[in-house]
Design an enzyme around this catalytic site. Structure first.
Site, short mmCIF file in Angstrom:
data_model
loop_
_atom_site.label_atom_id
_atom_site.label_comp_id
_atom_site.label_asym_id
_atom_site.label_seq_id
_atom_site.Cartn_x
_atom_site.Cartn_y
_atom_site.Cartn_z
N HIS A 132 -3.59 -1.82 2.35
CA HIS A 132 -4.80 -1.34 2.90
C HIS A 132 -6.13 -2.21 2.47
O HIS A 132 -6.18 -2.69 1.54
CB HIS A 132 -4.86 0.24 2.41
N ASP B 187 -1.75 1.65 -6.24
CA ASP B 187 -2.68 2.43 -4.99
C ASP B 187 -1.66 3.23 -4.51
O ASP B 187 -0.57 3.23 -3.75
CB ASP B 187 -2.90 1.43 -3.92
N GLN C 155 -0.90 6.83 -0.83
CA GLN C 155 0.14 7.33 0.21
C GLN C 155 1.46 7.78 -0.42
O GLN C 155 2.51 8.04 0.08
CB GLN C 155 0.45 6.39 1.45
N LYS D 149 -6.29 13.07 1.12
CA LYS D 149 -4.83 12.93 1.69
C LYS D 149 -3.88 13.87 1.01
O LYS D 149 -2.47 13.42 1.20
CB LYS D 149 -4.39 11.17 1.39
N CYS E 263 -6.16 -0.02 9.10
CA CYS E 263 -6.94 -0.72 7.89
C CYS E 263 -6.13 -1.47 7.36
O CYS E 263 -5.89 -1.83 6.01
CB CYS E 263 -7.46 0.49 6.91
N1 PMP Z 1 -4.81 2.82 0.16
C1 PMP Z 1 -4.09 3.37 0.91
C2 PMP Z 1 -2.67 2.79 0.89
C3 PMP Z 1 -4.54 4.31 2.07
O1 PMP Z 1 -3.66 4.78 3.03
C4 PMP Z 1 -5.75 4.65 2.06
C5 PMP Z 1 -6.51 5.63 3.11
N2 PMP Z 1 -6.11 5.25 4.57
C6 PMP Z 1 -6.83 4.05 1.12
C7 PMP Z 1 -6.35 3.40 0.21
C8 PMP Z 1 -8.14 4.29 1.18
O2 PMP Z 1 -8.37 5.57 0.83
P1 PMP Z 1 -9.74 6.35 1.13
O3 PMP Z 1 -10.44 5.94 2.47
O4 PMP Z 1 -9.83 7.78 0.87
O5 PMP Z 1 -10.79 5.81 -0.11
#
Ligand code: PMP
Length: 418
Positions: A135, A212, A215, A238, A376
């Site tokens: 991401h 990370d 997910q 999430k 993203c």
């Molecule tokens: N890492 C992953 C794998 C994500 O899916 C996301 C959010 N889509 C993020 C980081 C960033 O999360 P946040 O926007 O809540 O900071």
């Protein structure tokens, strides 16, 4: 792109999950006159009544600033907020509550590690190792850091099936790497990376590791001691909690060595114009008034998940995802992004030449909420020669009937683009 998912039988929804779905009031609403089918969970999950109630209760009964007040409300709010930290620590099996830093979310947690841990250590000859399926939150902070320090970003390739290229990973894991930062579950392909052996290899070479888990924590048990990572990040929104709250887990020995992130109230021991000293972790990294209600509600969301059982959720979702992937793969006009061995959360696809935004709009009129775009993950899409995909992403409250509704709507959409 590949479509080899095998047909599977319709999963049975466990009674505990049938009952839990009723805890989510928003799932009872309609969208454009149709029952809402919410399949945008990788972007943000819905909230159970228990979490909504925790927020209301806080503002009705405990609302006060924390850590500073001597009065009853402040003491109660502080106790509730710190109890939530303990809940996060137990949820991740951290050794100590002080290993949990509250942040705004996964993005801020990664930026914190970049600023407070890695930047002071980095030389121009050093490298940061990430993968092609990250991401943007696990790419751009490292690019910015590389710009500031002259260090280089190295990328583990992703194969056509959406799995990491592990041979290249081994070659890239040299003594120049100072941090290995990897996604647990891809938010675009849904690949579940088998991260434990990768983290172990990095550790054996003395390389710091960041997982990370934005997910993964909502879909499967995650144990930081078992995985052996130095840092782990996730976002509250999430995992059935509010936006604006998230977590950085860091091993205490490492947090102890790190410089502050932001300066301000609550992170200091003593302040004077001749010099300021800082509190130990986690306070050192938590300047200013935090999202108190959010932290407390995150604790309630984790209680909720633990009661339902991450093992139960994981087993059911595995069947649901296999069912969804096989049903989608059977639509001739559809191309799935990747075909990973283990999939969690998300399935992305294209439908012939249709723009994913058009697919999203058509499905919306059927009451089905999916996402369209690069999610993203622009480099990942570039690697597959795509600008965008449509993505259906699942939580434990989704049902096989909702998968069927998605399939019907996509088949209808396919006729429009034929
Ligand atoms: N890492 C992953 C794998 C994500 O899916 C996301 C959010 N889509 C993020 C980081 C960033 O999360 P946040 O926007 O809540 O900071």
């Amino acid at each position: 792109m590949s479509q080899t998912a095998k047909p599977t039988t319709v999963p049975t929804v466990p009674p505990a999950i049938v009952a839990a779905r009723e805890d989510f009031p928003i799932l009872r609403r309609s969208a454009h006159g149709k029952p809402l089918v919410y399949l945008d969970n990788a972007a943000s999950t819905q909230k159970p009544q228990q979490v909504i109630d925790a927020i209301t209760r806080y503002y009705e009964h405990e609302n006060a600033n924390i850590h500073r007040g001597v009065h009853l409300l402040s003491t109660e709010a502080t106790a509730a907020y710190e109890a939530a930290r303990g809940k996060v620590a137990r949820f991740l099996n951290a050794v100590d509550d002080s290993e949990i830093v509250f942040t705004r979310g996964a993005t801020e947690s990664i930026n914190l590690v970049a600023h407070s841990y890695l930047e002071p250590l980095l030389q121009p000859s050093d490298e940061i190792l990430i993968s092609h399926m990250e991401h943007h939150a696990n790419i751009v902070p490292w690019q910015l850091l590389a710009e500031r320090t002259g260090a280089k970003l190295k990328i583990i390739p992703v194969a056509d099936d959406g799995e990491l290229d592990l041979e290249t990973f081994d070659q890239l894991l040299t003594e120049r790497v100072k941090l290995f930062a990897i996604v647990h579950v891809s938010n675009a392909i849904g690949t579940v990376n088998d991260v434990k052996p990768l983290l172990a290899k990095a550790k054996a070479r003395g390389i710091a590791t960041l997982l990370d888990a934005a997910q993964s924590v909502q879909h499967m048990p995650v144990d930081v001691q078992d995985l052996g990572c130095d840092f782990l990040v996730f976002s509250g929104h999430k995992i059935f909690a509010p936006t604006g709250i998230g977590t950085l887990y860091g091993r205490r020995e490492i947090l102890d060595t790190m410089r502050p992130y932001q300066g301000g109230g609550d992170m200091i021991s003593r302040v004077s114009f001749s010099g300021t000293t800082y509190k130990p972790p986690p306070s050192r990294f938590e300047a200013g008034t935090p999202h108190i209600a959010g932290g407390i509600a995150l604790g309630f969301a984790l209680d909720y998940l633990s009661q339902l059982g991450l093992e139960t959720i994981h087993a059911y979702e595995s069947e649901l995802l296999a069912y969804a992937a096989s049903q989608l793969a059977a639509i001739p006009e559809l191309n799935l992004l990747g075909n990973p061995r283990h999939r969690s959360g998300a399935i992305s696809f294209t439908l012939q030449e249709a723009h994913p935004h058009d697919i999203g709009t058509i499905l919306d009129t059927e009451g089905i909420a999916i996402r369209a775009g690069h999610h993203c993950c622009e480099p990942l899409h570039q690697r597959f020669g795509l600008n965008a995909t449509a993505r259906a992403s699942f939580a434990f409250y989704n049902t096989p009937a909702e998968v069927d509704a998605l399939v019907v709507a996509l088949k209808k959409a396919a006729t429009l683009f034929a």
